[in-house]
Motif scaffolding. Structure first.
Motif, PDB file in Angstrom:
ATOM      1  N   THR A  93       0.756  -1.809   0.182  1.00 26.42           N
ATOM      2  CA  THR A  93       0.169  -0.132  -0.173  1.00 26.42           C
ATOM      3  C   THR A  93       1.185   1.061   0.000  1.00 26.42           C
ATOM      4  O   THR A  93       0.476   1.677  -0.626  1.00 26.42           O
ATOM      5  CB  THR A  93      -0.961   0.232   1.336  1.00 26.42           C
ATOM      6  OG1 THR A  93      -1.847  -1.153   1.236  1.00 26.42           O
ATOM      7  CG2 THR A  93      -1.989   1.201   1.077  1.00 26.42           C
ATOM      8  N   LEU A  94       2.116   1.348   0.505  1.00 28.42           N
ATOM      9  CA  LEU A  94       2.654   2.099   1.107  1.00 28.42           C
ATOM     10  C   LEU A  94       3.162   2.703  -0.838  1.00 28.42           C
ATOM     11  O   LEU A  94       3.536   3.809  -1.177  1.00 28.42           O
ATOM     12  CB  LEU A  94       3.442   2.169   1.798  1.00 28.42           C
ATOM     13  CG  LEU A  94       5.428   3.219   1.784  1.00 28.42           C
ATOM     14  CD1 LEU A  94       4.633   4.732   2.511  1.00 28.42           C
ATOM     15  CD2 LEU A  94       6.469   2.521   3.261  1.00 28.42           C
ATOM     16  N   GLU A  95       3.843   1.595  -1.252  1.00 26.65           N
ATOM     17  CA  GLU A  95       4.913   1.522  -2.675  1.00 26.65           C
ATOM     18  C   GLU A  95       3.311   1.832  -3.434  1.00 26.65           C
ATOM     19  O   GLU A  95       3.455   2.723  -4.209  1.00 26.65           O
ATOM     20  CB  GLU A  95       4.874   0.476  -2.790  1.00 26.65           C
ATOM     21  CG  GLU A  95       5.569   0.413  -4.741  1.00 26.65           C
ATOM     22  CD  GLU A  95       6.474  -0.965  -4.568  1.00 26.65           C
ATOM     23  OE1 GLU A  95       6.264  -1.220  -5.562  1.00 26.65           O
ATOM     24  OE2 GLU A  95       5.903  -1.899  -3.695  1.00 26.65           O
ATOM     25  N   ALA A  96       2.167   1.478  -3.257  1.00 28.16           N
ATOM     26  CA  ALA A  96       1.060   1.911  -4.323  1.00 28.16           C
ATOM     27  C   ALA A  96       1.030   4.164  -4.109  1.00 28.16           C
ATOM     28  O   ALA A  96       0.677   4.678  -5.372  1.00 28.16           O
ATOM     29  CB  ALA A  96      -0.187   1.190  -4.055  1.00 28.16           C
ATOM     30  N   ALA A  97       1.108   4.308  -3.198  1.00 26.72           N
ATOM     31  CA  ALA A  97       0.601   5.419  -2.546  1.00 26.72           C
ATOM     32  C   ALA A  97       2.176   6.226  -2.710  1.00 26.72           C
ATOM     33  O   ALA A  97       1.312   7.184  -3.041  1.00 26.72           O
ATOM     34  CB  ALA A  97       0.387   5.561  -0.770  1.00 26.72           C
ATOM     35  N   VAL A  98       3.121   5.705  -3.022  1.00 25.77           N
ATOM     36  CA  VAL A  98       4.414   6.736  -3.183  1.00 25.77           C
ATOM     37  C   VAL A  98       3.824   7.239  -4.856  1.00 25.77           C
ATOM     38  O   VAL A  98       4.424   7.891  -5.050  1.00 25.77           O
ATOM     39  CB  VAL A  98       5.661   6.042  -2.930  1.00 25.77           C
ATOM     40  CG1 VAL A  98       7.321   7.216  -3.335  1.00 25.77           C
ATOM     41  CG2 VAL A  98       5.462   6.307  -1.784  1.00 25.77           C
ATOM     42  N   LEU A  99       3.829   5.596  -5.426  1.00 25.12           N
ATOM     43  CA  LEU A  99       3.943   6.137  -7.312  1.00 25.12           C
ATOM     44  C   LEU A  99       2.840   7.152  -7.646  1.00 25.12           C
ATOM     45  O   LEU A  99       2.790   7.519  -8.288  1.00 25.12           O
ATOM     46  CB  LEU A  99       3.528   4.595  -7.570  1.00 25.12           C
ATOM     47  CG  LEU A  99       5.286   3.209  -7.564  1.00 25.12           C
ATOM     48  CD1 LEU A  99       4.675   1.582  -7.954  1.00 25.12           C
ATOM     49  CD2 LEU A  99       5.822   4.360  -8.718  1.00 25.12           C
TER      50      LEU A  99
END
Length: 380
Positions: A93-99
């Protein structure tokens, strides 16, 4: 190998720091990297782009720099949060938010860069002011579409049904608006080819001629010599043969055919024609007018007066003045302009019947001579 060992030792040292200290070190390193990229990149790219004419390269560089620095900084924050496990959410989820955040930043940046580039390349030409916004809108639509596709992919949303629906919708729209689409791409083709611009004097393959008044995405407006506005779809013009009489130079040559009777003084005829051209307004001195003896006609020595005018719109007016001047000078100099005519002679047998009266129905014995210079005896 020694450098890799040094980097490994530094990384182990960072991992050994308390979470908040290690996080600040990672973020600070990312910010420092962004600053180095700015300094080194500006100096190097300015040297490379200095040889490129125009302001497009400068606009692009100034536009993408902030997004580049933010991307590097956000990347450092993401690495620090993930490394020291500071986020309460899972890594995916963190990766999707950052991207997603990075994608939105680049979306806004590229749309702004497209707008600034369109303003930079738009000069005083009316055609550019009309067509460049089209490229800007197309660029914005492509950027938004790609960004939307990436955002859906980051969050695990299946885009296959959307693509299928978009394909069907595209076919329906294409069939319903095929003429509009054809005119749109026709306007792009006319712009890229540089066929004409506002103010040019053009001749269509249909014979219509006039000045280009307006060029839009759908059509072109032409004002004829009769002061009538003709609106022609760009798709039609893109497939037609168009003569642009304003390029590469606006001056145009006009031809005035003249026939004189056999036995005329050719030197006198040429002198008169050149004098008329020299005394006619709007006829250019350079290139100088000239006379050409074209051929021996059936009833005339056929000449042609060749001269230049500064604007193609003046051709009809100057031709009018030249014809009037030539006719008046020929009358003053007793130079004959022959014309086709016919002499009809009736023999005595055909002139009357048994009682001596004329026989109109009889055509025996009629002798006809065609194309003889002089006044006609009988009009035919």
């Amino acid at each position: 190998m020694q450098s890799n060992g040094t980097l490994g030792t530094m990384w182990e040292g960072i991992e050994g720091l308390p979470d908040w200290q290690g996080f600040l070190v990672v973020v600070g390193g990312a910010v420092l990297t962004a600053a180095l990229l700015q300094i080194a990149g500006d100096r190097y790219l300015k040297r490379v782009t200095a040889r490129i004419p125009g302001e497009v390269d400068d606009v692009v560089l100034r536009g993408v720099h902030p997004a580049l620095y933010l991307t590097v900084a956000i990347g450092g924050v993401f690495v620090g949060v993930d490394l020291f496990d500071l986020a309460e959410t899972d890594a995916a989820t963190l990766e999707a938010a950052v991207l997603s955040l990075v994608t939105v930043i680049w979306l806004v940046t590229l749309v702004r860069v497209g707008r600034k580039v369109s303003n930079a390349v738009t000069d005083n030409r009316y055609l550019d002011r009309q067509v460049v916004p089209i490229f800007q809108n197309v660029w914005s639509a492509v950027v938004v579409g790609v960004a939307g596709f990436l955002l859906l992919t980051y969050w695990g949303i299946d885009v296959t049904p959307l693509l299928a629906s978009a394909g069907v919708a595209g076919i329906v729209v294409g069939l319903a608006a095929r003429d509009t689409i054809a005119n749109f791409f026709g306007s792009l083709a006319l712009y890229v080819d540089g066929t004409y611009k506002v103010g040019d004097y053009v001749v269509l393959d249909s014979g219509e001629r006039g000045r280009v008044e307006d060029i839009s995405v759908r059509s072109t407006v032409i004002r004829t010599r009769d002061d009538i506005l003709i609106t022609v779809p760009n798709a039609t013009l893109n497939n037609a043969a168009i003569v642009n009489e304003s390029t590469p130079r606006r001056k145009r040559r006009i031809r005035v055919p003249v026939g004189v009777a056999y036995g005329s003084d050719l030197d006198e005829v040429e002198e008169i024609l050149l004098d008329v051209a020299a005394s006619t307004e709007s006829v250019l001195d350079r290139p100088s007018p000239r006379v050409r003896f074209r051929q021996f006609g059936d009833s005339a020595l056929e000449h042609e007066l060749l001269c230049w005018v500064p604007n193609p719109a003046l051709r009809a007016r100057v031709t009018h003045h030249l014809n009037r001047g030539i006719y008046q000078r020929f009358q003053e100099a007793n130079v004959e302009i022959p014309f086709p005519q016919r002499d009809v002679r009736l023999s005595s047998a055909a002139a009357g019947g048994e009682d001596g009266t004329a026989s109109p129905a009889s055509t025996d014995g009629i002798q006809a001579n065609s194309d003889v210079p002089g006044d006609p005896r009988v009009d035919s």
